[in-house]
Design a protein around this motif. Structure first.
Motif, PDB file in Angstrom:
ATOM      1  N   MET A   1      14.500 -32.969  92.693  1.00 42.72           N
ATOM      2  CA  MET A   1      13.809 -34.185  92.054  1.00 42.72           C
ATOM      3  C   MET A   1      15.066 -34.942  91.131  1.00 42.72           C
ATOM      4  N   SER A   2      14.657 -36.136  91.234  1.00 43.65           N
ATOM      5  CA  SER A   2      15.518 -37.120  90.553  1.00 43.65           C
ATOM      6  C   SER A   2      15.442 -37.054  89.069  1.00 43.65           C
ATOM      7  N   SER A   3      16.439 -37.457  88.297  1.00 41.45           N
ATOM      8  CA  SER A   3      16.366 -37.429  87.058  1.00 41.45           C
ATOM      9  C   SER A   3      16.109 -38.907  86.488  1.00 41.45           C
ATOM     10  N   PRO A   4      15.850 -38.908  85.139  1.00 47.43           N
ATOM     11  CA  PRO A   4      15.738 -40.475  84.784  1.00 47.43           C
ATOM     12  C   PRO A   4      16.883 -41.257  85.100  1.00 47.43           C
ATOM     13  N   PRO A   5      16.871 -42.647  85.032  1.00 50.13           N
ATOM     14  CA  PRO A   5      17.735 -43.556  85.293  1.00 50.13           C
ATOM     15  C   PRO A   5      19.018 -43.073  84.489  1.00 50.13           C
ATOM     16  N   VAL A   6      20.173 -43.390  84.686  1.00 50.33           N
ATOM     17  CA  VAL A   6      21.381 -43.011  83.737  1.00 50.33           C
ATOM     18  C   VAL A   6      21.794 -44.413  83.289  1.00 50.33           C
ATOM     19  N   TYR A   7      21.947 -44.681  82.032  1.00 47.21           N
ATOM     20  CA  TYR A   7      22.322 -45.910  81.317  1.00 47.21           C
ATOM     21  C   TYR A   7      23.775 -46.045  81.245  1.00 47.21           C
ATOM     22  N   ASN A   8      24.293 -47.090  81.121  1.00 49.71           N
ATOM     23  CA  ASN A   8      25.828 -47.495  81.094  1.00 49.71           C
ATOM     24  C   ASN A   8      26.278 -47.136  79.612  1.00 49.71           C
ATOM     25  N   ARG A   9      27.330 -46.637  79.212  1.00 44.36           N
ATOM     26  CA  ARG A   9      27.743 -46.213  77.997  1.00 44.36           C
ATOM     27  C   ARG A   9      28.487 -47.523  77.519  1.00 44.36           C
ATOM     28  N   ASP A  10      28.674 -47.542  76.200  1.00 44.70           N
ATOM     29  CA  ASP A  10      29.310 -48.827  75.534  1.00 44.70           C
ATOM     30  C   ASP A  10      30.275 -48.221  74.436  1.00 44.70           C
ATOM     31  N   LYS A  11      31.018 -49.119  73.821  1.00 44.46           N
ATOM     32  CA  LYS A  11      32.233 -48.743  73.046  1.00 44.46           C
ATOM     33  C   LYS A  11      31.716 -48.149  71.873  1.00 44.46           C
ATOM     34  N   ALA A  12      30.534 -47.893  71.523  1.00 43.47           N
ATOM     35  CA  ALA A  12      30.066 -47.242  70.353  1.00 43.47           C
ATOM     36  C   ALA A  12      30.621 -45.440  70.496  1.00 43.47           C
ATOM     37  N   ALA A  13      30.683 -45.300  71.945  1.00 43.28           N
ATOM     38  CA  ALA A  13      30.819 -43.921  72.098  1.00 43.28           C
ATOM     39  C   ALA A  13      32.116 -43.102  71.622  1.00 43.28           C
ATOM     40  N   GLN A  14      32.259 -42.049  70.911  1.00 45.88           N
ATOM     41  CA  GLN A  14      33.381 -41.052  70.268  1.00 45.88           C
ATOM     42  C   GLN A  14      33.449 -40.054  71.089  1.00 45.88           C
ATOM     43  N   PRO A  15      34.106 -39.786  72.001  1.00 47.90           N
ATOM     44  CA  PRO A  15      34.127 -38.623  72.893  1.00 47.90           C
ATOM     45  C   PRO A  15      34.530 -37.191  72.106  1.00 47.90           C
ATOM     46  N   SER A  84      12.124 -39.778  79.865  1.00 42.87           N
ATOM     47  CA  SER A  84      11.445 -40.635  80.857  1.00 42.87           C
ATOM     48  C   SER A  84      10.317 -41.694  80.271  1.00 42.87           C
ATOM     49  N   VAL A  85       9.703 -40.985  79.251  1.00 44.95           N
ATOM     50  CA  VAL A  85       8.518 -41.645  78.434  1.00 44.95           C
ATOM     51  C   VAL A  85       9.411 -42.691  77.844  1.00 44.95           C
ATOM     52  N   LEU A  86      10.301 -42.648  76.981  1.00 47.28           N
ATOM     53  CA  LEU A  86      11.126 -43.658  76.619  1.00 47.28           C
ATOM     54  C   LEU A  86      11.730 -44.757  77.276  1.00 47.28           C
ATOM     55  N   ALA A  87      11.970 -44.088  78.570  1.00 48.50           N
ATOM     56  CA  ALA A  87      12.691 -45.076  79.458  1.00 48.50           C
ATOM     57  C   ALA A  87      11.406 -45.921  80.378  1.00 48.50           C
ATOM     58  N   GLU A  88      10.578 -45.606  79.787  1.00 50.16           N
ATOM     59  CA  GLU A  88       8.960 -46.365  80.425  1.00 50.16           C
ATOM     60  C   GLU A  88       8.919 -45.929  81.922  1.00 50.16           C
ATOM     61  N   VAL A  89       9.198 -45.008  82.243  1.00 49.93           N
ATOM     62  CA  VAL A  89       9.068 -44.468  83.711  1.00 49.93           C
ATOM     63  C   VAL A  89       7.413 -44.313  83.501  1.00 49.93           C
ATOM     64  N   PRO A  90       6.985 -44.752  84.723  1.00 49.81           N
ATOM     65  CA  PRO A  90       5.489 -44.322  84.757  1.00 49.81           C
ATOM     66  C   PRO A  90       5.063 -43.044  85.096  1.00 49.81           C
ATOM     67  N   ASN A  91       4.042 -42.676  84.337  1.00 49.96           N
ATOM     68  CA  ASN A  91       3.440 -41.346  84.314  1.00 49.96           C
ATOM     69  C   ASN A  91       3.293 -40.590  85.673  1.00 49.96           C
ATOM     70  N   GLY A  92       2.891 -41.339  86.737  1.00 47.47           N
ATOM     71  CA  GLY A  92       2.964 -40.724  87.903  1.00 47.47           C
ATOM     72  C   GLY A  92       4.181 -40.217  88.404  1.00 47.47           C
ATOM     73  N   LYS A 136      10.892 -50.505  68.415  1.00 46.40           N
ATOM     74  CA  LYS A 136      10.243 -51.368  69.387  1.00 46.40           C
ATOM     75  C   LYS A 136       8.682 -50.577  69.529  1.00 46.40           C
ATOM     76  N   ALA A 137       7.633 -51.413  69.761  1.00 47.48           N
ATOM     77  CA  ALA A 137       6.377 -50.759  70.177  1.00 47.48           C
ATOM     78  C   ALA A 137       6.091 -50.316  71.542  1.00 47.48           C
ATOM     79  N   MET A 138       5.407 -49.221  71.658  1.00 47.59           N
ATOM     80  CA  MET A 138       5.334 -48.692  72.828  1.00 47.59           C
ATOM     81  C   MET A 138       3.924 -47.894  72.742  1.00 47.59           C
ATOM     82  N   THR A 139       3.467 -47.921  73.917  1.00 47.37           N
ATOM     83  CA  THR A 139       2.035 -47.438  74.119  1.00 47.37           C
ATOM     84  C   THR A 139       2.101 -46.164  75.033  1.00 47.37           C
ATOM     85  N   ILE A 140       1.583 -44.806  74.820  1.00 48.49           N
ATOM     86  CA  ILE A 140       1.727 -43.948  75.703  1.00 48.49           C
ATOM     87  C   ILE A 140       0.377 -43.280  76.102  1.00 48.49           C
TER      88      ILE A 140
END
Length: 198
Positions: A1-15, A84-92, A136-140
């Motif tokens: 099964m695939s994982s939720p979308p991977v998001y781009n990192r920005d300059k705030a990262a401190q490895p 996934s919920v926070l990324a607004e992936v549909p429940n299905g 931000k407002a969300m409805t689950i």
């Protein structure tokens, strides 16, 4: 099964060795700071478990879950689900991924389970960086409990609180087997952060 979308990192990262992609806590919304605590606490727990005999991780005990490994497998599933919920992936789509996430965490060693958590935390941090409004407002919609109008930050706090609860379960399971736990309280995290900034 695939994982939720991977998001781009920005300059705030401190490895960092254990916390790749970790961000500077002073720059974060409070809910994001709590998530950083959550990752720290999980890493503390894994470091402790790696020092114990391997059979402790899979030993059957009478508790909320039958073993420490199954407790952590549940935590991993929950992390993926709410990311996934926070990324607004549909429940299905989320429901279709649950068996895959469950299977991913089966029969893992402590090291392998830690790798799963590390990967999930990197994806979660990417999602947080890409979310411009932490409140931000969300409805689950829950199949059993119905509709909830809430905020992104409240769901994130829920993820952290869930982790705290189950780390407590693991501590109890360790004590049942004759081993001590490891301190993962929020105050210990704050002390460590203060020391690291000196």
């Amino acid at each position: 099964m695939s994982s939720p979308p991977v998001y781009n990192r920005d300059k705030a990262a401190q490895p960092n060795d254990d916390n790749k992609g970790r961000v500077n806590p002073s720059m974060l919304h409070h809910a994001h700071q709590l998530y950083e605590y959550h990752v720290w606490a999980n890493n503390q727990l894994f470091a402790h478990l790696k020092q114990l005999p391997e059979d402790v991780f899979h030993a059957e005990v009478k508790s909320v879950f039958p073993s420490i490994s199954q407790t952590l497998g549940h935590m991993y599933l929950f992390e993926q689900l709410y990311m996934s919920v926070l990324a607004e992936v549909p429940n299905g789509e989320i429901f279709l991924r649950i068996p895959g996430w469950t299977e991913e965490a089966q029969g893992k060693t402590v090291d392998e389970m830690h790798q799963l958590f590390t990967g999930a935390a990197a994806q979660f941090r990417d999602l947080l960086r890409c979310t411009s409004d932490p409140d931000k407002a969300m409805t689950i919609e829950h199949p059993k409990y119905g509709r909830l109008d809430t905020q992104f930050s409240d769901i994130l706090r829920h993820v952290v609180n869930h982790g705290t609860y189950h780390r407590g379960n693991v501590t109890a399971m360790l004590r049942q087997q004759g081993y001590t736990g490891v301190p993962t309280d929020y105050m210990f995290y704050l002390v460590e952060q203060r020391e690291s900034q000196r």
